[in-house]
Write an enzyme that holds these catalytic residues in place. Structure first.
Site, PDB file in Angstrom:
ATOM      1  N   HIS A 147       0.648   8.627  -0.292  1.00  0.00           N
ATOM      2  CA  HIS A 147       2.087   7.893  -0.771  1.00  0.00           C
ATOM      3  C   HIS A 147       3.006   9.216  -1.402  1.00  0.00           C
ATOM      4  CE1 HIS A 147       4.803   4.934  -1.956  1.00  0.00           C
ATOM      5  NE2 HIS A 147       4.388   4.421  -2.371  1.00  0.00           N
ATOM      6  N   THR A 151     -10.430   4.205  13.250  1.00  0.00           N
ATOM      7  CA  THR A 151     -11.893   3.585  13.066  1.00  0.00           C
ATOM      8  C   THR A 151     -11.782   2.442  13.169  1.00  0.00           C
ATOM      9  OG1 THR A 151     -13.495   4.386  11.184  1.00  0.00           O
ATOM     10  CG2 THR A 151     -11.352   4.259  10.365  1.00  0.00           C
TER      11      THR A 151
END
Length: 405
Positions: free
Chosen positions: A376, A324
Site C-alpha cells: 500500500h 502463485t
C-alpha cells in the site's frame, strides 16, 4: 597416478557461502567423468559438482552439513592410469566369491538343468554350497529341488514374538527427528518476515467465472497439444491476463527502491513452483512477447528444472510480478505474501462449481477466487482493485485478448 582436487566452483553473485548437502559417492567408489559427486546448496540454487575425470574418490575433506566457500578444496579424486579404473579390494572379493560359488556349482550340479536366473537365485544365499554338497553328486538337481532346499534353511520368526511385538507399543513411536532447515527455507523465512515487517501489505479479492477458459481448453486442448507438443493449461491464460492488466496499471508492475519508485517497462512474471526444497519463483522473461504455447513450454521446462535442482541463478533473478497457484493443492482462498522487491502478487485458487448469478438467474458455474496482495506504500486501492478487475474481465472473456480491448 595423480590426484585431482574437488573444488567448490564460483558461487553466484550475492551468495557468500553454501552448504554441502549430499555426497553421492563414498571414499573408494569409482567415478566416471561427469558423474555427480557432491551437491552444494546455496540460498538460491543447488550446485552439482561433477567428476572432471575417471578415477576413484580418494578423500572427503568436508562432511555433509558443513559450510563451504568459493574455491575451497573439499575432496580429491585419484585419476585412473591410462583411463583404466583399478579394481578395488571389495570388487575383487566379490569376483573371487562369485568364482568360488560357480566352481562349486559346476562340481556338484548338472548345470544344464540350471539356467542363469536360477544361479542368481542361488547366489543370494550363503547356504547354497552346503545344500548342494549334501545332495547326491550324481543326482540331476532341478531348479525346484534347489529352491525347496534353500527355503528349508530360512528360519521363520516365532509367531508369538510377532504377536507380542504388534501389541506392545514401541518406544520409537514417540521419537522425534531433528534436522537442520535447508538454506533455501532459511532464506525464504527471512524474506517473508522482512515483507511483513517492511511493507504495508493489503489483499483485495474478487471471483471469476472460468467457464469461457474451460470451454476453450475443452474445444482446442487436444489440437493444441498435438500441434505444440505441450498441454494447454490455465497458467498461460493467467499470464496473458496479468500482462494486459499490468499495461493498464503500471504501478502494480513497479517497485520501491529507497525513496524512489522504479517503473518497469518490461514484464518478467515470476511463477511460484513447489519443490522438495521449498517454494521457488523462476521467471518468465518478457512474458508479453510469449505466445500461449511458449508460456506453457517455458513453465513446463522451469517446473522440471525446479524439481530436479537444475535451475540457475539466471532463471531466478529479476521478476516484476508474481503469480502463485494454490489451487493445485486445493486452496479455496488465501492471502499470498509479496515476493520482494516486487510490490504485488496474484493468488489463483481451485475452481469450484458454485451457484452464481448469470443473466438474472441462478446457475451452477465454475467459479474461482482471485487474491491480489499489494504494497500500500506504492499501490492505492484504485490501482489494486482496478488491476484485479481487468484480470477478471480477461479471464471471463479471453477473446478480448485477441482484439486488444
Amino acid at each position: 597416478m595423480n590426484n585431482i582436487h574437488i573444488i567448490v566452483p564460483d558461487l553466484p553473485e550475492s551468495v557468500v557461502d553454501g552448504t554441502v548437502t549430499t555426497w553421492h559417492k563414498k571414499i573408494g567408489d569409482t567415478l566416471k567423468r561427469d558423474d555427480v559427486v557432491v551437491d552444494i546448496e546455496t540460498d538460491k540454487v543447488v550446485l552439482e559438482i561433477p567428476a572432471s575425470t575417471d578415477g576413484i574418490l580418494e578423500t572427503i575433506l568436508v562432511t555433509e552439513g558443513e559450510t563451504v566457500t568459493s574455491g575451497q578444496i573439499i575432496g580429491s579424486v585419484r585419476c585412473a592410469h591410462n583411463n583404466t579404473i583399478p579394481t578395488t579390494s571389495s570388487d575383487q572379493t566379490k569376483k573371487n566369491t562369485s568364482f568360488e560359488k560357480e566352481t562349486v556349482l559346476k562340481q556338484t550340479v548338472n548345470l544344464q538343468a540350471i539356467g542363469p536366473a536360477m544361479r542368481r537365485f542361488i547366489s543370494e544365499y550363503d547356504t547354497e554350497t552346503k545344500i548342494i554338497k549334501e545332495n547326491d553328486r550324481s543326482k540331476n538337481l532341478t531348479q525346484e529341488d534347489i529352491k525347496k532346499d534353500i527355503l528349508k534353511t530360512i528360519k521363520m520368526p516365532d509367531k508369538s514374538i510377532i504377536n507380542q511385538e504388534s501389541t506392545t507399543p514401541s518406544p520409537e513411536s514417540r521419537s522425534e527427528t531433528r534436522i537442520p532447515m535447508s538454506r533455501l527455507r532459511v532464506k525464504m523465512a527471512e524474506r517473508l518476515l522482512k515483507v511483513k515487517n517492511t511493507t504495508a501489505m493489503l489483499t483485495t479479492f474478487n471471483e471469476v467465472n472460468m467457464q469461457s477458459v474451460i470451454s476453450i481448453r475443452n474445444k482446442y486442448g487436444t489440437l493444441f497439444e498435438k500441434h505444440h507438443g505441450v498441454r494447454l493449461g490455465f497458467m498461460s491464460f493467467y499470464v496473458k491476463a496479468v500482462v494486459e492488466a499490468l499495461r493498464r496499471y503500471p504501478e502494480v508492475n513497479a517497485c520501491i527502491d529507497g525513496l524512489d519508485i522504479v517503473y518497469h517497462n518490461y514484464f518478467d512474471i515470476s511463477i511460484a513452483i513447489s519443490t522438495p526444497r521449498g517454494l521457488i519463483t523462476p521467471i518468465l522473461k518478457n512474458a508479453d512477447a510469449l505466445s500461449m504455447s511458449d508460456i506453457e513450454k517455458k513453465i513446463k521446462e522451469l517446473s522440471i528444472k525446479g524439481r530436479t535442482n537444475k535451475l540457475t541463478i539466471k532463471d531466478l533473478t529479476g521478476g516484476t510480478f508474481t503469480i502463485t497457484n494454490g489451487g493445485v493443492f486445493g486452496s479455496l482462498m488465501s492471502t499470498p505474501l509479496i515476493n520482494p522487491p516486487q510490490s504485488a502478487i496474484l493468488g489463483v485458487h481451485v475452481i469450484k462449481d458454485r451457484p452464481s448469478a448469470l443473466n438474472g438467474a441462478v446457475a451452477l458455474l465454475p467459479m474461482m477466487y482471485l487474491a491480489l496482495s499489494y504494497d500500500h506504500r506504492l499501490i492505492d486501492g484504485r490501482e489494486s482493485v482496478g488491476c484485479l478487475g481487468v484480470i477478471k474481465d480477461f479471464l471471463e472473456d479471453p477473446h478480448r485478448l485477441l482484439i486488444d480491448i
